[in-house]
Design an enzyme around this catalytic site. Sequence first.
Site, mmCIF file in Angstrom:
data_model
loop_
_atom_site.group_PDB
_atom_site.id
_atom_site.type_symbol
_atom_site.label_atom_id
_atom_site.label_comp_id
_atom_site.label_asym_id
_atom_site.label_seq_id
_atom_site.Cartn_x
_atom_site.Cartn_y
_atom_site.Cartn_z
ATOM 1 N N GLU A 112 0.924 -1.218 -0.161
ATOM 2 C CA GLU A 112 0.018 -0.110 -0.023
ATOM 3 C C GLU A 112 0.968 1.372 0.046
ATOM 4 O OE1 GLU A 112 -3.197 -0.339 -0.284
ATOM 5 O OE2 GLU A 112 -3.630 -2.351 -0.019
ATOM 6 N N CYS A 122 -2.465 9.471 2.326
ATOM 7 C CA CYS A 122 -1.915 8.734 1.197
ATOM 8 C C CYS A 122 -2.719 9.003 0.170
ATOM 9 C CB CYS A 122 -1.834 7.348 1.270
ATOM 10 S SG CYS A 122 -3.317 6.516 1.798
HETATM 11 P P1 NAD Z 1 7.931 4.666 5.276
HETATM 12 O O1 NAD Z 1 8.085 4.112 3.945
HETATM 13 O O2 NAD Z 1 9.227 5.957 5.580
HETATM 14 O O3 NAD Z 1 7.681 3.954 6.463
HETATM 15 C C1 NAD Z 1 6.653 3.001 6.753
HETATM 16 C C2 NAD Z 1 7.116 1.860 7.571
HETATM 17 O O4 NAD Z 1 8.098 1.263 6.695
HETATM 18 C C3 NAD Z 1 7.684 2.041 8.927
HETATM 19 O O5 NAD Z 1 7.197 1.192 9.871
HETATM 20 C C4 NAD Z 1 9.195 2.096 8.830
HETATM 21 O O6 NAD Z 1 9.686 1.780 10.196
HETATM 22 C C5 NAD Z 1 9.266 1.076 7.977
HETATM 23 N N1 NAD Z 1 10.664 1.144 6.968
HETATM 24 C C6 NAD Z 1 11.404 2.194 6.798
HETATM 25 N N2 NAD Z 1 12.498 1.809 6.101
HETATM 26 C C7 NAD Z 1 12.409 0.293 6.082
HETATM 27 C C8 NAD Z 1 13.134 -0.454 5.199
HETATM 28 N N3 NAD Z 1 14.340 0.069 4.633
HETATM 29 N N4 NAD Z 1 12.907 -1.674 5.403
HETATM 30 C C9 NAD Z 1 11.663 -2.164 5.584
HETATM 31 N N5 NAD Z 1 10.913 -1.192 6.381
HETATM 32 C C10 NAD Z 1 11.159 -0.003 6.501
HETATM 33 O O7 NAD Z 1 6.516 5.792 5.245
HETATM 34 P P2 NAD Z 1 6.020 6.906 6.132
HETATM 35 O O8 NAD Z 1 6.689 8.115 6.010
HETATM 36 O O9 NAD Z 1 5.852 6.280 7.346
HETATM 37 O O10 NAD Z 1 4.213 7.092 5.409
HETATM 38 C C11 NAD Z 1 4.497 7.962 4.277
HETATM 39 C C12 NAD Z 1 4.319 7.224 3.116
HETATM 40 O O11 NAD Z 1 3.332 6.086 3.229
HETATM 41 C C13 NAD Z 1 3.606 8.174 1.936
HETATM 42 O O12 NAD Z 1 4.214 7.732 0.835
HETATM 43 C C14 NAD Z 1 2.299 7.485 1.832
HETATM 44 O O13 NAD Z 1 1.588 7.710 0.586
HETATM 45 C C15 NAD Z 1 2.257 6.298 2.196
HETATM 46 N N6 NAD Z 1 0.961 5.813 2.632
HETATM 47 C C16 NAD Z 1 0.187 4.861 1.907
HETATM 48 C C17 NAD Z 1 -1.018 4.404 2.131
HETATM 49 C C18 NAD Z 1 -1.661 3.422 1.272
HETATM 50 O O14 NAD Z 1 -2.559 3.062 2.128
HETATM 51 N N7 NAD Z 1 -1.559 3.234 0.077
HETATM 52 C C19 NAD Z 1 -1.375 4.979 3.414
HETATM 53 C C20 NAD Z 1 -0.783 5.565 4.373
HETATM 54 C C21 NAD Z 1 0.653 5.901 3.768
#
Ligand code: NAD
Length: 484
Positions: free
Chosen positions: A223, A257
């Site tokens: 997602e 998002c």
């Molecule tokens: P992010 O990708 O930075 O982090 C999300 C999760 O991934 C966190 O729990 C983080 O600890 C983990 N993570 C970070 N680096 C990682 C790695 N190298 N390997 C594995 N896991 C890792 O995202 P964010 O800043 O928390 O959220 C914002 C983003 O999420 C935006 O791009 C937004 O559009 C997206 N988002 C999408 C949805 C959806 O339903 N499609 C919903 C909400 C947010």
Amino acid sequence: MPYDASHRADPSAQQLTDTLRHVRAAYARQPAPTARERIDRLDRLHNAVLDYKDRLVAAVEADFGSRPAAETLLMELLPVLQGIAHNRKHVRGWMRPSRRETPLMLAPSTSKVHFQPLGVIGIVVPWNFPLLLSLSPLVSAFTAGNRAMIKTSEYAPQTGAMLQEMLASAFSDEEVVVFTGGVEVATEFTKLPFDHLVFTGSTQVGRVVMRAAAENLTPVTLELGGKSPAIVHPSFPIEEAAARIALGKGLNAGQVCIAPDYLLLPRDQVDAFAEAYEAAVRKHYPTLARNGDYTAIITERQHDRLQGLLSDAAAKGAEVIGINPGNESLEGTCKVPMTLLKQVSDDMQVMQEEIFGPILPLVPYDEFDDAIAYVNARPRPLALYYFDWDRARGEHVLAHTHSGGVAFNDVLSQGVVDDMPFGGVGPSGMGHYHGKEGFLSFSKAKPVIRKGRLDAIAFIAAPWGNRLYKAFMAFQFARFRKKR
Ligand code: NAD
């Protein structure tokens, strides 16, 4: 090594591995939960959410610094409760094996698809809706008869801790376990050989997660994010479009998002839109600095990132219209005013990266088809919003664009309908959850054929060329003549 339940914050790789083993062993002891057992889990989750409602709201507010209770209730807890109620109502029907047609050569037999739980689902959560995006996948996982391990976001630590407490109060550590921790924990977590992994987060990290999952051939639901466009048709009342978009973009200060990322609108309506948008924003948020109705940007890092997008746009010639009705200083608040950008160009970062904040670039178009072409020249987004009362033109837009979901004449609302799948397409994600599609994503659709007592195919088997074989084949191929 015995299972140690005490490590929930910053677990080591070994502790994560041990937990998966522990939860999977529990799953193996009870691999086929009945509908009643699934409903019991959903009911316990429902009650826990109600018991912890105020504490969850307070934890989210503490993480954001400023986040109105109304947004947490409306956009996180209510959708979770709705999702539970929807799945509770339908789970028996979804679990029922589905009868399929059997080809004549296999007669007499019956074919049915059985929906089997996968086992243990890993759930990785971002910070923007830390409750919804943990619990909503959990609802789908439980409905499909699975157990789960959740990794919350390091940027919402208080919510993560409260979720841990809440879920531990309602479930054993054989049913669901919540971990908090940073990128290192997330990295180890996503390397675990889950039976399915749901990742919600950025497209960039989604790539890393899919790579890690590939090592185990763990199926993923991703997602992700992206730049979701809104398009206003010239015939749509511009004040109405502005009011509806301002309402949606203001929620969680655009840290959503599926928030509209940029707006395509007729060139001669840009000023009228800006005026109406500003009026709508002033109405919702007459003050900002100490106004608890207006959500802050979650961290200074995110705040600085947004300021960076604005400076870059301004330096490259954009007109920046920050809507700060009281002209207040926002120093030290981590708030960014709702902002419109005019005269944007493709070389600006704000037109290249997902904004994920309260900034809305206005992109004028001259011909309607140019707007469609603009969207199609960019990566497929998570959402697309189209403002037009004309249904036929709406169908045209649906058929000529790709996106994770669509709302006509509104923003965000497609995301809260439990009876529809939620998910992106291509760079905005893969797979779905919510409702029936969530049940299907976390179940193995297992085809099962049951042969009858009579083994009819034996009559036509080798030595080939016997009379029954010839008659059967003649009859079969008579059905498959060339089409004219
Ligand atoms: P992010 O990708 O930075 O982090 C999300 C999760 O991934 C966190 O729990 C983080 O600890 C983990 N993570 C970070 N680096 C990682 C790695 N190298 N390997 C594995 N896991 C890792 O995202 P964010 O800043 O928390 O959220 C914002 C983003 O999420 C935006 O791009 C937004 O559009 C997206 N988002 C999408 C949805 C959806 O339903 N499609 C919903 C909400 C947010």
